[in-house]
Design an enzyme around this catalytic site. Structure first.
Site, PDB file in Angstrom:
ATOM      1  N   GLN A 173       0.834  -1.202   0.000  1.00  0.00           N
ATOM      2  CA  GLN A 173       0.000   0.000   0.000  1.00  0.00           C
ATOM      3  C   GLN A 173       0.865   1.246   0.000  1.00  0.00           C
ATOM      4  O   GLN A 173       1.899   1.313   0.665  1.00  0.00           O
ATOM      5  CB  GLN A 173      -0.917  -0.005   1.220  1.00  0.00           C
ATOM      6  CG  GLN A 173      -2.189   0.783   1.013  1.00  0.00           C
ATOM      7  CD  GLN A 173      -3.273   0.363   1.996  1.00  0.00           C
ATOM      8  OE1 GLN A 173      -3.324  -0.775   2.434  1.00  0.00           O
ATOM      9  NE2 GLN A 173      -4.145   1.291   2.338  1.00  0.00           N
ATOM     10  N   SER A 198       4.059  -6.408   2.776  1.00  0.00           N
ATOM     11  CA  SER A 198       2.744  -6.404   3.422  1.00  0.00           C
ATOM     12  C   SER A 198       1.708  -7.051   2.502  1.00  0.00           C
ATOM     13  O   SER A 198       1.824  -8.235   2.197  1.00  0.00           O
ATOM     14  CB  SER A 198       2.363  -4.981   3.839  1.00  0.00           C
ATOM     15  OG  SER A 198       1.234  -4.981   4.674  1.00  0.00           O
ATOM     16  N   LEU A 199       0.722  -6.306   2.005  1.00  0.00           N
ATOM     17  CA  LEU A 199      -0.273  -6.914   1.122  1.00  0.00           C
ATOM     18  C   LEU A 199       0.379  -7.535  -0.101  1.00  0.00           C
ATOM     19  O   LEU A 199      -0.168  -8.475  -0.703  1.00  0.00           O
ATOM     20  CB  LEU A 199      -1.336  -5.899   0.696  1.00  0.00           C
ATOM     21  CG  LEU A 199      -1.003  -4.948  -0.466  1.00  0.00           C
ATOM     22  CD1 LEU A 199      -1.406  -5.541  -1.809  1.00  0.00           C
ATOM     23  CD2 LEU A 199      -1.677  -3.608  -0.274  1.00  0.00           C
ATOM     24  N   ARG A 221      -9.224  -8.555   4.325  1.00  0.00           N
ATOM     25  CA  ARG A 221      -8.090  -8.038   5.099  1.00  0.00           C
ATOM     26  C   ARG A 221      -8.189  -6.530   5.286  1.00  0.00           C
ATOM     27  O   ARG A 221      -8.016  -6.001   6.387  1.00  0.00           O
ATOM     28  CB  ARG A 221      -6.786  -8.402   4.390  1.00  0.00           C
ATOM     29  CG  ARG A 221      -5.481  -8.023   5.109  1.00  0.00           C
ATOM     30  CD  ARG A 221      -4.311  -8.499   4.260  1.00  0.00           C
ATOM     31  NE  ARG A 221      -3.011  -8.294   4.889  1.00  0.00           N
ATOM     32  CZ  ARG A 221      -2.228  -7.235   4.706  1.00  0.00           C
ATOM     33  NH1 ARG A 221      -2.657  -6.244   3.922  1.00  0.00           N
ATOM     34  NH2 ARG A 221      -1.050  -7.136   5.295  1.00  0.00           N
ATOM     35  N   HIS A 251       0.147  -3.342  11.309  1.00  0.00           N
ATOM     36  CA  HIS A 251       1.305  -4.125  11.769  1.00  0.00           C
ATOM     37  C   HIS A 251       1.675  -3.809  13.220  1.00  0.00           C
ATOM     38  O   HIS A 251       2.844  -3.660  13.564  1.00  0.00           O
ATOM     39  CB  HIS A 251       2.508  -3.917  10.838  1.00  0.00           C
ATOM     40  CG  HIS A 251       2.232  -4.391   9.444  1.00  0.00           C
ATOM     41  ND1 HIS A 251       2.090  -5.718   9.119  1.00  0.00           N
ATOM     42  CD2 HIS A 251       2.032  -3.695   8.294  1.00  0.00           C
ATOM     43  CE1 HIS A 251       1.820  -5.830   7.823  1.00  0.00           C
ATOM     44  NE2 HIS A 251       1.775  -4.618   7.303  1.00  0.00           N
ATOM     45  N   GLN A 281       1.554 -11.876  10.087  1.00  0.00           N
ATOM     46  CA  GLN A 281       1.947 -10.627   9.420  1.00  0.00           C
ATOM     47  C   GLN A 281       1.052  -9.457   9.818  1.00  0.00           C
ATOM     48  O   GLN A 281       1.488  -8.302   9.849  1.00  0.00           O
ATOM     49  CB  GLN A 281       1.897 -10.845   7.897  1.00  0.00           C
ATOM     50  CG  GLN A 281       2.455  -9.699   7.076  1.00  0.00           C
ATOM     51  CD  GLN A 281       1.673  -9.508   5.798  1.00  0.00           C
ATOM     52  OE1 GLN A 281       0.520  -9.078   5.826  1.00  0.00           O
ATOM     53  NE2 GLN A 281       2.290  -9.837   4.682  1.00  0.00           N
TER      54      GLN A 281
END
Length: 313
Positions: A10, A94-95, A119, A203, A252
């Site tokens: 992102q 991340s994503l 998510r 996170h 994660q």
């Protein structure tokens, strides 16, 4: 002389991303249609026409960035490219880890889109608006940032969320604690401590409700062993075991994105070139600051696809 593919997270989104790929490659256009069908909405129109503020929403940006990355993969495949045998590892920020896994066949594109929509919504819902925050800390040693987080937390949550390399760390947690930690980092000598315009404290331990949602969501989709090993954000170690991958994806949500260590791991394990697959060049810039011995390239346009095919043939 190994090659790894990395997939952006992102912040790399931009209105119009992937349109060039969709126009040039029917296989790429089919990815966007598959994502639209999976979500039951015209996400492609939002990706290509905006508005930007709607595309930037977490629940939209996550599947949108995955769609662009997979469109680039399908464009490469239409030229005869195959990850298996050509690519040593995949990883995503991340994503982007979901994009990497979809590219490697761990889940279908449709399931990846649905998982990322879940998510995004779960991460947004985990903490009431205004109660969490994130800040970028530039030019301060990790130990000093960790000490500032511990001092500021005082029973609440404040932790390092992203180790992006190049002297950039991102902290996340309760708003008051993050603001205090940012102030303490400045006092400790940070070049900059910048509060980020984000919608939730990603996170961090505050994301635990979202981790529970993702554990259930991942249990409900078909999973395959990826055709190339994926390097996990939270462990910085490769695996091809589907159950282990799912566990790492759950971890994660609340764990640190260890991107500096990821790039260092690649360099230490024979990877000489990192290709950033999808929108933007954020990861390429980070990689150059982390390890100048590792070459970088990006694949986000039709011209990029042709250049990559010439280099990887």
């Amino acid at each position: 002389m190994a090659v790894a593919f990395t997939f952006p997270g992102q912040g790399s989104q931009a209105v119009g991303m992937g349109k060039d790929l969709a126009d040039a490659f029917p296989e790429a256009r089919r990815v966007f249609q598959e994502v639209d069908d999976a979500l039951g909405e015209n996400l492609s129109k939002l990706i290509w026409e905006g508005p930007e503020e709607t595309l930037t929403l977490t629940a939209n940006a996550q599947p949108a960035l995955m769609a662009v990355s997979l469109a680039a993969i399908r464009a490469l495949e239409s030229r005869g490219f195959s990850l298996k045998g050509k690519i040593a590892y995949v990883a995503g920020h991340s994503l982007g880890e979901y994009s990497a896994l979809a590219a490697a066949g761990f889940v279908s594109v449709a399931d990846a889109a649905r998982l990322l929509r879940i998510r995004g919504n779960a991460m947004q819902a985990a903490v009431p608006a205004g109660e969490g925050a994130m800040a970028a800390i530039i030019g301060l040693e990790q130990a000093d940032v960790e000490a500032a987080c511990a001092e500021a937390a005082k029973g609440s949550v404040c932790q390092i969320a992203n180790d992006n390399g190049g002297g950039q760390l991102v902290i996340s947690g309760a708003k008051a604690a993050v603001e205090l930690a940012a102030k303490l980092c400045t006092e400790k000598g940070a070049k900059r401590a910048l509060m980020l315009q984000v919608s939730a404290p990603f996170h961090s331990a505050l994301m635990a409700p979202a981790a529970n949602v993702m554990r259930e969501a991942l249990a409900g989709v078909a999973k395959n062993a990826p055709v190339v090993p994926v390097l996990s954000n939270v462990t910085v170690s490769p695996t091809s075991d589907p159950d282990e991958i799912a566990r790492r994806l759950v971890e994660q949500i609340t764990g640190r994105v260890r991107w500096r260590e990821t790039v260092d791991w690649f360099g230490a394990n024979g990877v000489t070139t990192l290709y950033e697959i999808g929108a933007g060049k954020v990861l390429s810039g980070l990689a150059r600051r982390i390890n100048r011995d590792v070459a970088t390239a990006s694949v986000g346009t039709a011209a990029d696809v042709e250049a990559a095919m010439a280099a990887l043939a």
